[in-house]
Design an enzyme around this catalytic site. Sequence first.
Site, PDB file in Angstrom:
ATOM      1  N   SER A 126     -23.848  55.057  46.572  1.00  0.00           N
ATOM      2  CA  SER A 126     -24.841  54.726  47.599  1.00  0.00           C
ATOM      3  C   SER A 126     -25.149  55.939  48.464  1.00  0.00           C
ATOM      4  CB  SER A 126     -24.326  53.562  48.457  1.00  0.00           C
ATOM      5  OG  SER A 126     -23.064  53.874  48.988  1.00  0.00           O
ATOM      6  N   CYS A 127     -26.076  55.738  49.367  1.00  0.00           N
ATOM      7  CA  CYS A 127     -26.570  56.790  50.259  1.00  0.00           C
ATOM      8  C   CYS A 127     -25.423  57.588  50.859  1.00  0.00           C
ATOM      9  CB  CYS A 127     -27.392  56.150  51.379  1.00  0.00           C
ATOM     10  SG  CYS A 127     -27.946  57.304  52.640  1.00  0.00           S
ATOM     11  N   PRO A 128     -25.427  58.885  50.860  1.00  0.00           N
ATOM     12  CA  PRO A 128     -26.526  59.783  50.483  1.00  0.00           C
ATOM     13  C   PRO A 128     -26.402  60.344  49.067  1.00  0.00           C
ATOM     14  CG  PRO A 128     -24.867  61.075  51.598  1.00  0.00           C
ATOM     15  CD  PRO A 128     -24.309  59.670  51.435  1.00  0.00           C
TER      16      PRO A 128
END
Lengths: 192, 81
Positions: free
Chosen positions: B17-19
């Site tokens: 997931s982000c980033p």
Amino acid sequence: MSTDSHPSIDEDVDATELQELRERVAELEESVADAADDAGGKKMTIIATKGTLDMAYPPLILASTAAAFDWEVVVFHTFWGLDILHEDNSRNLKLSAVGNPNMPMPNALAALPGMDAMATKMMRKKIDENDTATIEELIDLSLAQGVDLQACQMTIELMDYDEDDFYDGVTTGVGAATALQHMAESDVQLLI
Amino acid sequence: MSSEYDTTETLDVKGQSCPMPVVKTKQAIDDLEAGDVLEVVATDSGSMSDIQGWAKGTNGVELLEQVEGEDTYTHYVKKTD
């Protein structure tokens, strides 16, 4: 307002001056166009002041992402933010169960001994289950991408830390003047 | 899943997931040559907007296409210079 009292442009500006002004305008227009083209040339400075597990994430996520945009990034860590760069402490950052109304427990209960540890454990479990990057991973990623992670010298001494306590690649020996200089040069400045 | 592009390399960021999808895409692009196309396979729904924003704001890359599959989001990024 009457314009009668002003000399007309023809009288006041001679041909050479006009030509110089035209050239200057063309020069400025070019530099504006260059600046607009240079999407990757931005600079960001973040001041990281918090050392809880939840507050360690935003500066590192923004820094590593900005580096992916080819931005020049400086993160100046001061006070509790310094723990993010401290090799041992960064692995043991904690979450506070108190003072966050979104926690699924009343503050009166959250203040009991062991509640911070429990909240931290729950958060770490979620981070693990979601495959969210760890703080250590984000630090490694940021450094590998050229982010300048800076540790405030005054806080290092205040907290009795040693320069060797920090991750390799962390900049030490910097203070508020350095941070201000970077902020003044930056397109984006954040205090977290 | 098929695409009309000659992809030079595939980057698997499924589960991340982000980033990470953006940061790893950037790192993979750095290792490629101009003209190469990188295929990025993600499961993070935020990667649709994030990769688009990253490609728009970054010199030397062009987002060719984004494909929303059943469980995956696939992005085709070309290195332009």
